[in-house]
Design a protein around this motif. Structure first.
Motif, PDB file in Angstrom:
ATOM      1  N   PHE A 152     -17.478  33.361   5.241  1.00 21.86           N
ATOM      2  CA  PHE A 152     -17.609  34.621   5.963  1.00 21.86           C
ATOM      3  C   PHE A 152     -19.067  34.858   6.355  1.00 21.86           C
ATOM      4  O   PHE A 152     -19.350  35.344   7.453  1.00 21.86           O
ATOM      5  N   GLU A 153     -19.980  34.543   5.460  1.00 20.90           N
ATOM      6  CA  GLU A 153     -21.400  34.692   5.779  1.00 20.90           C
ATOM      7  C   GLU A 153     -21.771  33.858   6.998  1.00 20.90           C
ATOM      8  O   GLU A 153     -22.473  34.324   7.904  1.00 20.90           O
ATOM      9  N   PHE A 154     -21.297  32.608   7.016  1.00 25.60           N
ATOM     10  CA  PHE A 154     -21.603  31.747   8.157  1.00 25.60           C
ATOM     11  C   PHE A 154     -21.003  32.312   9.433  1.00 25.60           C
ATOM     12  O   PHE A 154     -21.674  32.414  10.467  1.00 25.60           O
ATOM     13  N   MET A 155     -19.720  32.683   9.381  1.00 29.20           N
ATOM     14  CA  MET A 155     -19.050  33.183  10.573  1.00 29.20           C
ATOM     15  C   MET A 155     -19.727  34.433  11.121  1.00 29.20           C
ATOM     16  O   MET A 155     -19.974  34.539  12.334  1.00 29.20           O
ATOM     17  N   LEU A 156     -20.054  35.362  10.229  1.00 25.84           N
ATOM     18  CA  LEU A 156     -20.601  36.637  10.696  1.00 25.84           C
ATOM     19  C   LEU A 156     -22.068  36.531  11.076  1.00 25.84           C
ATOM     20  O   LEU A 156     -22.548  37.294  11.922  1.00 25.84           O
ATOM     21  N   SER A 157     -22.785  35.592  10.492  1.00 26.70           N
ATOM     22  CA  SER A 157     -24.154  35.339  10.969  1.00 26.70           C
ATOM     23  C   SER A 157     -24.105  34.749  12.374  1.00 26.70           C
ATOM     24  O   SER A 157     -24.967  35.053  13.212  1.00 26.70           O
ATOM     25  N   GLU A 158     -23.087  33.925  12.639  1.00 30.16           N
ATOM     26  CA  GLU A 158     -22.900  33.394  13.992  1.00 30.16           C
ATOM     27  C   GLU A 158     -22.598  34.513  14.985  1.00 30.16           C
ATOM     28  O   GLU A 158     -22.896  34.390  16.177  1.00 30.16           O
ATOM     29  N   TRP A 181     -10.228  37.422  15.951  1.00 33.31           N
ATOM     30  CA  TRP A 181     -10.950  36.964  14.759  1.00 33.31           C
ATOM     31  C   TRP A 181     -10.534  35.542  14.387  1.00 33.31           C
ATOM     32  O   TRP A 181     -11.377  34.715  14.003  1.00 33.31           O
ATOM     33  N   LEU A 182      -9.246  35.248  14.477  1.00 32.13           N
ATOM     34  CA  LEU A 182      -8.747  33.913  14.163  1.00 32.13           C
ATOM     35  C   LEU A 182      -9.393  32.870  15.076  1.00 32.13           C
ATOM     36  O   LEU A 182      -9.851  31.816  14.614  1.00 32.13           O
ATOM     37  N   GLU A 183      -9.448  33.168  16.351  1.00 35.51           N
ATOM     38  CA  GLU A 183     -10.072  32.237  17.296  1.00 35.51           C
ATOM     39  C   GLU A 183     -11.548  32.026  16.951  1.00 35.51           C
ATOM     40  O   GLU A 183     -12.058  30.897  17.012  1.00 35.51           O
ATOM     41  N   PHE A 184     -12.221  33.101  16.552  1.00 35.51           N
ATOM     42  CA  PHE A 184     -13.640  32.992  16.194  1.00 35.51           C
ATOM     43  C   PHE A 184     -13.813  32.176  14.902  1.00 35.51           C
ATOM     44  O   PHE A 184     -14.727  31.359  14.786  1.00 35.51           O
ATOM     45  N   ALA A 185     -12.921  32.383  13.924  1.00 32.78           N
ATOM     46  CA  ALA A 185     -12.983  31.604  12.683  1.00 32.78           C
ATOM     47  C   ALA A 185     -12.755  30.127  12.957  1.00 32.78           C
ATOM     48  O   ALA A 185     -13.402  29.260  12.347  1.00 32.78           O
ATOM     49  N   GLN A 186     -11.846  29.822  13.869  1.00 33.11           N
ATOM     50  CA  GLN A 186     -11.551  28.433  14.205  1.00 33.11           C
ATOM     51  C   GLN A 186     -12.733  27.737  14.880  1.00 33.11           C
ATOM     52  O   GLN A 186     -12.840  26.508  14.838  1.00 33.11           O
ATOM     53  N   LYS A 187     -13.634  28.522  15.467  1.00 34.51           N
ATOM     54  CA  LYS A 187     -14.814  27.958  16.122  1.00 34.51           C
ATOM     55  C   LYS A 187     -16.026  27.883  15.198  1.00 34.51           C
ATOM     56  O   LYS A 187     -16.985  27.158  15.490  1.00 34.51           O
ATOM     57  N   THR A 188     -15.992  28.654  14.106  1.00 37.42           N
ATOM     58  CA  THR A 188     -17.191  28.784  13.270  1.00 37.42           C
ATOM     59  C   THR A 188     -16.942  28.338  11.826  1.00 37.42           C
ATOM     60  O   THR A 188     -17.319  27.236  11.437  1.00 37.42           O
ATOM     61  N   ALA A 189     -16.294  29.180  11.042  1.00 41.46           N
ATOM     62  CA  ALA A 189     -16.162  28.932   9.604  1.00 41.46           C
ATOM     63  C   ALA A 189     -15.346  27.687   9.289  1.00 41.46           C
ATOM     64  O   ALA A 189     -15.711  26.905   8.406  1.00 41.46           O
ATOM     65  N   TRP A 190     -14.239  27.501   9.987  1.00 39.71           N
ATOM     66  CA  TRP A 190     -13.356  26.381   9.658  1.00 39.71           C
ATOM     67  C   TRP A 190     -14.030  25.026   9.884  1.00 39.71           C
ATOM     68  O   TRP A 190     -14.058  24.205   8.964  1.00 39.71           O
TER      69      TRP A 190
END
Length: 338
Positions: A179-185, A307-316
């Motif tokens: 979550f830290e990585f995703m939200l920093s992005e 949010w799911l699309e953003f997670a698939q591009k960042t955190a995952w």
């Protein structure tokens, strides 16, 4: 003189025998186990530990008792992991991602948009992903007893957080490495801390936005310092495993009969206690935040999908790339969603 020697020898033999008995045998029988966690007394996670302990005590006819240390009164939140591994602490209700700094694979237990409900998360225990996490814990000296998944929301003092761009410029506690990585992005300034420290951080301006569980939003009285909340009534991007776990050192001290009791109680809790007692947490959140006058938003399916699309591009992909075996853990977690 010879008679005195004959009297002394049997005592010496018994004394030496006691010294060489393996610790697991010497420790068997009656004992009192220490249970430590960061949550307030009366919080549902504290209740979970006490219900488990009461049932074990009853089923062992009082052989196994428990002493509880809520609210970090014995160990600080992240200190519990090493204390369990060393056998200095017997049991804890522990957010597994808190150990991800030392065991990076455990970030899978707080992966954005990878679990969609408490009930769906609870299916992990009988699926390959759950078995994989169990084995990982065992390899690190910890036994997994009760799975406990919590939904969570986004609270803020500055604005309602609805979509990823809304976090830009906020001072945010993300509660988890990915979550830290995703939200920093997404442009947030990240500060790491356990949920038990967030009230003070929000009060003093160290934070203005945060993610945490529905239970923590209430038990830490964060409605007193937040103005907005995106409540997980219908959809949530945040589900975290905060399991009841045990030191393997302590586990090995139990007799086979006692171990069987622990396993039976854990199975009953997994099957019958967790979901009914956790599914009402968001209702309590909504009630408390409504009474406090906090502006409440309920995430929609369309918002979750963004949010799911953003997670698939960042955190995952970041997890799959940087964590040993990360792609396998991620694939198994996504399989468990089907």
């Amino acid at each position: 003189m010879q008679a005195k020697r004959n009297v002394v020898w049997p005592f010496l033999i018994v004394f030496v025998a006691l010294l060489i008995v393996p610790p697991g045998i010497a420790g068997a029988g009656s004992m009192t186990l220490k249970v430590s966690h960061q949550f307030a007394a009366g919080d549902v996670r504290d209740q979970m530990a006490r219900v488990f302990g009461d049932m074990v005590t009853e089923k062992t006819n009082g052989e196994i008792k428990f002493r509880y240390y809520p609210a970090q009164s014995l160990y600080k939140s992240k200190e519990q992991w090493d204390a369990l591994r060393k056998g200095a602490l017997d049991m804890s209700v522990f957010p597994l991602d808190y150990a991800s700094g030392k065991v990076p694979q455990l970030s899978i237990t707080l992966m954005p948009c990878a679990v969609t409900s408490v009930a769906q998360g609870m299916t992990w225990r009988n699926k390959p992903i759950g078995k994989k996490v169990d084995a990982l814990l065992e390899d690190n000296g910890v036994k997994n007893l009760v799975w406990a998944w919590f939904d969570g929301g986004l609270g803020s003092k500055v604005r309602q957080i609805v979509l990823p761009p809304d976090v830009k410029g906020t001072k945010l506690r993300a509660a988890g490495k990915k979550f830290e990585f995703m939200l920093s992005e997404a442009g947030a300034s990240i500060t790491s801390m356990p949920s038990s420290e967030t009230y003070h951080a929000l009060s003093t301006g160290v934070l203005d936005t945060m993610l945490t569980s529905s239970a923590s939003f209430v038990s830490y009285r964060l409605y007193e310092v937040l103005s907005y909340i995106n409540a997980p009534r219908d959809y949530s991007i945040w589900y975290m495993a905060e399991n009841l776990i045990m030191s393997n050192t302590t586990w090995k001290r139990l007799t086979p009969e006692q171990q069987k009791v622990f396993e039976e109680v854990a199975e009953w809790m997994n099957a019958n206690w967790v979901v009914p007692n956790f599914k009402t947490l968001v209702d309590k959140l909504i009630d408390e935040y409504s009474k406090a006058g906090v502006d409440i938003h309920y995430m929609s399916k369309a918002e979750f999908d963004q949010w799911l699309e953003f997670a698939q591009k960042t955190a995952w992909p970041e997890y799959a790339k940087t964590v040993e075996g990360g792609q396998e853990y991620l694939d198994l977690a996504l399989d468990a969603m089907k």
